[in-house]
Design a protein around this motif. Structure first.
Motif, mmCIF file in Angstrom:
data_model
loop_
_atom_site.group_PDB
_atom_site.id
_atom_site.type_symbol
_atom_site.label_atom_id
_atom_site.label_comp_id
_atom_site.label_asym_id
_atom_site.label_seq_id
_atom_site.Cartn_x
_atom_site.Cartn_y
_atom_site.Cartn_z
ATOM 1 N N ASP A 229 0.826 -1.205 0.000
ATOM 2 C CA ASP A 229 0.000 0.000 0.000
ATOM 3 C C ASP A 229 0.859 1.253 0.000
ATOM 4 O O ASP A 229 0.563 2.233 -0.700
ATOM 5 N N ALA A 230 1.914 1.229 0.807
ATOM 6 C CA ALA A 230 2.769 2.408 0.923
ATOM 7 C C ALA A 230 3.553 2.655 -0.359
ATOM 8 O O ALA A 230 3.623 3.788 -0.854
ATOM 9 N N ILE A 231 4.147 1.599 -0.911
ATOM 10 C CA ILE A 231 5.019 1.819 -2.060
ATOM 11 C C ILE A 231 4.251 1.959 -3.370
ATOM 12 O O ILE A 231 4.848 2.281 -4.387
ATOM 13 N N ASP A 232 2.935 1.779 -3.333
ATOM 14 C CA ASP A 232 2.152 2.070 -4.536
ATOM 15 C C ASP A 232 2.340 3.523 -4.955
ATOM 16 O O ASP A 232 2.282 3.847 -6.143
ATOM 17 N N LYS A 252 -8.828 2.848 -4.898
ATOM 18 C CA LYS A 252 -8.663 1.912 -3.787
ATOM 19 C C LYS A 252 -8.306 2.684 -2.520
ATOM 20 O O LYS A 252 -7.282 3.359 -2.464
ATOM 21 N N VAL A 253 -9.148 2.545 -1.534
ATOM 22 C CA VAL A 253 -8.942 3.257 -0.275
ATOM 23 C C VAL A 253 -8.067 2.380 0.615
ATOM 24 O O VAL A 253 -8.552 1.502 1.319
ATOM 25 N N THR A 254 -6.762 2.620 0.560
ATOM 26 C CA THR A 254 -5.806 1.858 1.343
ATOM 27 C C THR A 254 -5.464 2.620 2.624
ATOM 28 O O THR A 254 -5.885 3.761 2.814
ATOM 29 N N LEU A 255 -4.678 1.997 3.496
ATOM 30 C CA LEU A 255 -4.407 2.609 4.790
ATOM 31 C C LEU A 255 -3.761 3.993 4.684
ATOM 32 O O LEU A 255 -4.156 4.909 5.426
ATOM 33 N N PRO A 256 -2.785 4.216 3.798
ATOM 34 C CA PRO A 256 -2.237 5.574 3.702
ATOM 35 C C PRO A 256 -3.305 6.624 3.405
ATOM 36 O O PRO A 256 -3.287 7.725 3.977
ATOM 37 N N GLY A 297 2.160 12.296 7.488
ATOM 38 C CA GLY A 297 2.773 11.142 8.135
ATOM 39 C C GLY A 297 2.075 9.835 7.820
ATOM 40 O O GLY A 297 2.358 8.808 8.451
ATOM 41 N N ALA A 298 1.190 9.847 6.816
ATOM 42 C CA ALA A 298 0.416 8.639 6.505
ATOM 43 C C ALA A 298 1.300 7.512 5.991
ATOM 44 O O ALA A 298 1.105 6.339 6.354
ATOM 45 N N ILE A 299 2.264 7.837 5.131
ATOM 46 C CA ILE A 299 3.177 6.812 4.624
ATOM 47 C C ILE A 299 4.044 6.277 5.750
ATOM 48 O O ILE A 299 4.187 5.066 5.936
ATOM 49 N N ALA A 300 4.629 7.190 6.526
ATOM 50 C CA ALA A 300 5.507 6.777 7.621
ATOM 51 C C ALA A 300 4.775 5.901 8.625
ATOM 52 O O ALA A 300 5.316 4.892 9.106
ATOM 53 N N ASP A 301 3.537 6.244 8.939
ATOM 54 C CA ASP A 301 2.791 5.462 9.920
ATOM 55 C C ASP A 301 2.335 4.122 9.357
ATOM 56 O O ASP A 301 2.221 3.132 10.095
ATOM 57 N N ARG A 305 3.331 0.589 11.060
ATOM 58 C CA ARG A 305 2.389 -0.493 11.338
ATOM 59 C C ARG A 305 2.869 -1.796 10.704
ATOM 60 O O ARG A 305 2.756 -2.872 11.286
ATOM 61 N N ALA A 306 3.410 -1.698 9.487
ATOM 62 C CA ALA A 306 3.931 -2.896 8.821
ATOM 63 C C ALA A 306 5.070 -3.497 9.633
ATOM 64 O O ALA A 306 5.144 -4.724 9.806
ATOM 65 N N ARG A 307 5.943 -2.659 10.164
ATOM 66 C CA ARG A 307 7.040 -3.167 10.985
ATOM 67 C C ARG A 307 6.508 -3.820 12.260
ATOM 68 O O ARG A 307 7.044 -4.826 12.727
ATOM 69 N N HIS A 308 5.453 -3.246 12.811
ATOM 70 C CA HIS A 308 4.831 -3.816 14.004
ATOM 71 C C HIS A 308 4.318 -5.231 13.728
ATOM 72 O O HIS A 308 4.591 -6.166 14.495
#
Length: 341
Positions: A229-232, A252-256, A297-301, A305-308
């Motif tokens: 989602d982030a790297i899209d 597409k409504v993704t998390l970012p 900060g949407a991409i960073a967060d 979350r992915a790292r979590h």
């Protein structure tokens, strides 16, 4: 080298970037057997079926899901051969969903190649997807385990539910983070979880080990999707097999997007509503959207979350003894996260 995980630390423990090389080396011989099953079961007296299915399956995918089945079998000490057919079944389920997804999304490119629906049309793609699903169930039955059949058939149903849930959320910019995580938990993570868990089942391991592998696969799947989602918004066709902003243009409504919309001003929210509705999807709009994702900060967060979730996957392996398989499965998680950096 380390990466922050919401205040914790995800150990990388290497000077070079993580890769799938360890898991590929671990399961290389076994994957030859899996590939032989795939080729055999793609065969049909109808020439279009192996032609179309072969185009997708030979399209450059890493076959991570079947590799996870084999690696987890190694982790729990399984010494039989049933996991080859099951890994092939997992790959058929995955590819069937890809064929159907590309039709639903109207996609023309996957992994840098023209999609099957672009070449052969939507009808053929849907029907060959159905054929692959049918083959996967044949392989499940041949494993002679009702528990395995239950796990994989349930995963197939959950994936379908997730796809329908995503369809209802498409262009709905006020989709909640909870609903979105439910969507990707179904459409992506469910098959990761099943692919890992079935190895413990055929190895006759106890429920605790089954659950641990389920947790590992599920959290890896969520992390994998969040990174996608982030790297899209940062990718290109050469590195990701699709153009940057494909999700944006498809509404597409993704998390970012969910995070940026929640944090934006009234004007920003109006932009996101228009963009997700399809009326602001030009190059300048994509550039503005990407700037908004960064500034809020949407991409960073999303990456945090992915790292979590990646750390949760690694933690689930804690009960297993160290060794080549555990190390390879750990690095597979680190690779999934590192794709964004």
């Amino acid at each position: 080298m380390t990466a922050s995980v919401s205040g914790n630390v995800l150990p990388i423990g290497r000077t070079s970037a993580p890769s799938l090389a360890p898991i590929m080396a671990l399961v290389g011989e076994g994957m030859n057997n899996v590939n032989a099953v795939i080729i055999d079961r793609m065969a049909s007296r109808i020439p279009l079926i192996p032609e179309l299915a072969g185009h997708l399956i030979a399209g450059g995918g890493k076959r991570l899901r079947p590799m996870l089945t084999l690696a987890c079998a190694d982790l729990v000490g399984y010494a039989g051969t049933r996991h080859y057919k099951l890994a092939a079944a997992v790959e058929f389920i995955h590819n069937a969903t890809l064929l159907h997804d590309d039709v639903v999304d109207g996609s023309g490119l996957r992994r840098g190649r023209k999609t099957a629906n672009f070449i052969w049309g939507n009808s053929a793609s849907v029907l060959v997807g159905d054929f692959l699903f049918s083959r996967s169930f044949e392989l499940m039955v041949e494993a002679e385990s009702l528990k395995v059949l239950k796990i994989l058939s349930n995963a197939s149903a959950v994936i379908a539910e997730g796809e329908v849930n995503q369809l209802t959320a498409q262009r709905q910019v006020e989709t909640s983070e909870e609903q979105y995580l439910d969507i990707i938990g179904a459409k992506t993570a469910a098959l990761f979880a099943a692919a890992c868990r079935i190895s413990a089942v055929i190895a006759d391991r106890d429920e605790t080990e089954e659950k641990a592998l389920d947790v590992y696969g599920r959290n890896l799947g969520i992390a994998f999707q969040l990174i996608d989602d982030a790297i899209d918004y940062e990718s290109d066709g050469a590195t990701m097999g699709k153009d940057a902003g494909d999700d944006f243009r498809d509404g597409k409504v993704t998390l970012p997007v969910i995070l940026a919309y929640a944090r934006g001003s009234e004007a920003d929210r109006a932009f996101w509503k228009a963009a997700m509705a399809g009326s602001r999807v030009g190059d300048e709009d994509l550039a503005y959207a990407t700037q908004q994702l960064r500034s809020t900060g949407a991409i960073a967060d999303t990456l945090a979350r992915a790292r979590h979730y990646g750390q949760r996957a690694i933690d689930a392996l804690g009960m297993f003894a160290g060794g080549r398989a555990k190390s390879a499965l750990t690095e597979a998680v680190e690779f999934a996260i590192a794709r964004a950096y």
